[in-house]
Design a protein around this motif. Structure first.
Motif, PDB file in Angstrom:
ATOM      1  N   VAL A 121      95.018  10.182  14.351  1.00  0.00           N
ATOM      2  CA  VAL A 121      95.554  10.519  13.026  1.00  0.00           C
ATOM      3  C   VAL A 121      94.437  11.096  12.155  1.00  0.00           C
ATOM      4  N   ALA A 122      93.238  10.518  12.243  1.00  0.00           N
ATOM      5  CA  ALA A 122      92.103  10.985  11.443  1.00  0.00           C
ATOM      6  C   ALA A 122      91.696  12.405  11.800  1.00  0.00           C
ATOM      7  N   ARG A 123      92.036  12.869  12.995  1.00  0.00           N
ATOM      8  CA  ARG A 123      91.645  14.212  13.433  1.00  0.00           C
ATOM      9  C   ARG A 123      92.706  15.269  13.156  1.00  0.00           C
ATOM     10  N   LEU A 124      93.880  14.866  12.701  1.00  0.00           N
ATOM     11  CA  LEU A 124      94.931  15.841  12.411  1.00  0.00           C
ATOM     12  C   LEU A 124      94.563  16.658  11.185  1.00  0.00           C
ATOM     13  N   GLY A 125      95.100  17.863  11.080  1.00  0.00           N
ATOM     14  CA  GLY A 125      94.787  18.798  10.008  1.00  0.00           C
ATOM     15  C   GLY A 125      94.776  18.201   8.616  1.00  0.00           C
ATOM     16  N   GLY A 126      94.048  18.862   7.711  1.00  0.00           N
ATOM     17  CA  GLY A 126      93.820  18.358   6.365  1.00  0.00           C
ATOM     18  C   GLY A 126      95.031  18.294   5.470  1.00  0.00           C
ATOM     19  N   GLY A 127      96.008  19.146   5.692  1.00  0.00           N
ATOM     20  CA  GLY A 127      97.187  19.139   4.852  1.00  0.00           C
ATOM     21  C   GLY A 127      96.964  19.862   3.538  1.00  0.00           C
ATOM     22  N   PRO A 128      98.016  20.011   2.769  1.00  0.00           N
ATOM     23  CA  PRO A 128      97.916  20.741   1.502  1.00  0.00           C
ATOM     24  C   PRO A 128      97.193  19.940   0.417  1.00  0.00           C
ATOM     25  N   VAL A 129      96.717  20.659  -0.582  1.00  0.00           N
ATOM     26  CA  VAL A 129      96.087  20.022  -1.741  1.00  0.00           C
ATOM     27  C   VAL A 129      97.137  19.197  -2.461  1.00  0.00           C
ATOM     28  N   LEU A 130      96.751  18.002  -2.861  1.00  0.00           N
ATOM     29  CA  LEU A 130      97.611  17.120  -3.626  1.00  0.00           C
ATOM     30  C   LEU A 130      97.121  17.157  -5.062  1.00  0.00           C
ATOM     31  N   GLU A 131      97.904  17.786  -5.928  1.00  0.00           N
ATOM     32  CA  GLU A 131      97.506  17.872  -7.334  1.00  0.00           C
ATOM     33  C   GLU A 131      97.953  16.608  -8.054  1.00  0.00           C
ATOM     34  N   ILE A 132      97.019  16.019  -8.796  1.00  0.00           N
ATOM     35  CA  ILE A 132      97.355  14.819  -9.552  1.00  0.00           C
ATOM     36  C   ILE A 132      97.541  15.196 -11.022  1.00  0.00           C
ATOM     37  N   ASP A 133      98.328  14.404 -11.708  1.00  0.00           N
ATOM     38  CA  ASP A 133      98.608  14.718 -13.115  1.00  0.00           C
ATOM     39  C   ASP A 133      98.359  13.537 -14.047  1.00  0.00           C
ATOM     40  N   SER A 134      97.835  12.425 -13.487  1.00  0.00           N
ATOM     41  CA  SER A 134      97.587  11.260 -14.330  1.00  0.00           C
ATOM     42  C   SER A 134      96.469  10.417 -13.727  1.00  0.00           C
ATOM     43  N   VAL A 169      86.482  16.205  -7.932  1.00  0.00           N
ATOM     44  CA  VAL A 169      87.142  15.415  -6.904  1.00  0.00           C
ATOM     45  C   VAL A 169      88.511  16.029  -6.650  1.00  0.00           C
ATOM     46  N   THR A 170      88.796  16.304  -5.380  1.00  0.00           N
ATOM     47  CA  THR A 170      90.091  16.865  -4.997  1.00  0.00           C
ATOM     48  C   THR A 170      90.705  15.990  -3.905  1.00  0.00           C
ATOM     49  N   PHE A 171      92.015  16.133  -3.739  1.00  0.00           N
ATOM     50  CA  PHE A 171      92.756  15.325  -2.779  1.00  0.00           C
ATOM     51  C   PHE A 171      93.612  16.218  -1.898  1.00  0.00           C
ATOM     52  N   ARG A 172      93.774  15.790  -0.644  1.00  0.00           N
ATOM     53  CA  ARG A 172      94.676  16.447   0.298  1.00  0.00           C
ATOM     54  C   ARG A 172      95.495  15.363   0.980  1.00  0.00           C
ATOM     55  N   VAL A 173      96.717  15.702   1.351  1.00  0.00           N
ATOM     56  CA  VAL A 173      97.536  14.754   2.096  1.00  0.00           C
ATOM     57  C   VAL A 173      98.106  15.465   3.315  1.00  0.00           C
ATOM     58  N   ALA A 174      97.881  14.867   4.484  1.00  0.00           N
ATOM     59  CA  ALA A 174      98.492  15.361   5.713  1.00  0.00           C
ATOM     60  C   ALA A 174      99.886  14.740   5.769  1.00  0.00           C
ATOM     61  N   PRO A 175     100.918  15.559   5.646  1.00  0.00           N
ATOM     62  CA  PRO A 175     102.275  15.009   5.545  1.00  0.00           C
ATOM     63  C   PRO A 175     102.814  14.554   6.902  1.00  0.00           C
ATOM     64  N   THR A 176     103.873  13.756   6.851  1.00  0.00           N
ATOM     65  CA  THR A 176     104.604  13.453   8.076  1.00  0.00           C
ATOM     66  C   THR A 176     105.314  14.723   8.497  1.00  0.00           C
ATOM     67  N   GLY A 177     105.697  14.779   9.745  1.00  0.00           N
ATOM     68  CA  GLY A 177     106.409  15.954  10.234  1.00  0.00           C
ATOM     69  C   GLY A 177     105.989  16.277  11.656  1.00  0.00           C
ATOM     70  N   PRO A 178     106.252  17.508  12.080  1.00  0.00           N
ATOM     71  CA  PRO A 178     105.966  17.862  13.471  1.00  0.00           C
ATOM     72  C   PRO A 178     104.468  17.949  13.753  1.00  0.00           C
ATOM     73  N   VAL A 179     104.074  17.404  14.910  1.00  0.00           N
ATOM     74  CA  VAL A 179     102.687  17.409  15.345  1.00  0.00           C
ATOM     75  C   VAL A 179     102.669  17.643  16.852  1.00  0.00           C
ATOM     76  N   SER A 180     101.668  18.372  17.318  1.00  0.00           N
ATOM     77  CA  SER A 180     101.427  18.528  18.761  1.00  0.00           C
ATOM     78  C   SER A 180     100.108  17.859  19.096  1.00  0.00           C
ATOM     79  N   VAL A 181     100.085  17.114  20.174  1.00  0.00           N
ATOM     80  CA  VAL A 181      98.889  16.398  20.596  1.00  0.00           C
ATOM     81  C   VAL A 181      98.686  16.643  22.095  1.00  0.00           C
TER      82      VAL A 181
END
Length: 184
Positions: A121-134, A169-181
């Motif tokens: 799981v730690a090696r899966l792609g970075g995912g999109p930027v997660l913008e925070i608002d608070s 400081v920025t955040f990214r979240v790798a979402p659930t969904g399709p993955v190939s391993v």
């Protein structure tokens, strides 16, 4: 759709949907997200030394090497020790970073009929930027010194004109969904 025991210990290629239960949390910044991995990237504006060496042949034989040191400022996610610079005066970086980069991995990630181990799981792609608002759920230090700028958190006076020691400081979240391993 099911585990085939004859593939135990063999190299396999699987594609499936990932799912997980509880949200991921970065308690220091109060960030919560649904996904399989939440990544916090902390960068500091710092001095960087570049060393260039040029060797020339001298008339009559021999060589002469000229070393040139140049200094620039860059956003980096690791601390640069400026005490080792050739010319440290006027190019001092802070001695430490008050926050570190972090990766939070979901405790259990279902992958078709399997559960993915955390190292995959730690090696899966970075995912999109997660913008925070608070920053309402963040630690007191973050709420006191940080502010939201362009969906991330900024520590410093002016993000348009950063100073050495400022943090972003920025955040990214790798979402659930399709993955190939591909794994053994």
């Amino acid at each position: 759709d099911k585990v085939d025991p004859k593939n135990e210990g063999e190299l396999v290629h699987l594609s499936a949907e990932t799912t997980t239960g509880a949200p991921l949390v970065d308690p220091e910044f109060g960030v919560r997200a649904n996904g399989i991995r939440l990544t916090r990237t902390v960068e500091m504006y710092q001095w960087v030394e570049t060393v260039e060496k040029e060797t020339e042949n001298k008339t009559g034989g021999g060589t002469e090497t000229t070393t040139t040191y140049t200094y620039s400022r860059k956003w980096l996610d690791e601390l640069i020790d400026s005490s080792e610079f050739h010319v440290p005066d006027g190019h001092r970086n802070p001695a430490g970073m008050p926050f570190r980069s972090l990766s939070v991995v979901a405790e259990e990630v279902s992958f078709g009929p399997f559960v993915l181990p955390s190292f995959l799981v730690a090696r899966l792609g970075g995912g999109p930027v997660l913008e925070i608002d608070s920053l309402s759920g963040a630690s007191e230090k973050v709420r006191q010194d940080g502010r939201i700028v362009e969906g991330g958190v900024y520590f410093g006076t002016d993000p348009a004109e950063p100073e050495v020691g400022d943090l972003r400081v920025t955040f990214r979240v790798a979402p659930t969904g399709p993955v190939s391993v591909i794994a053994k």
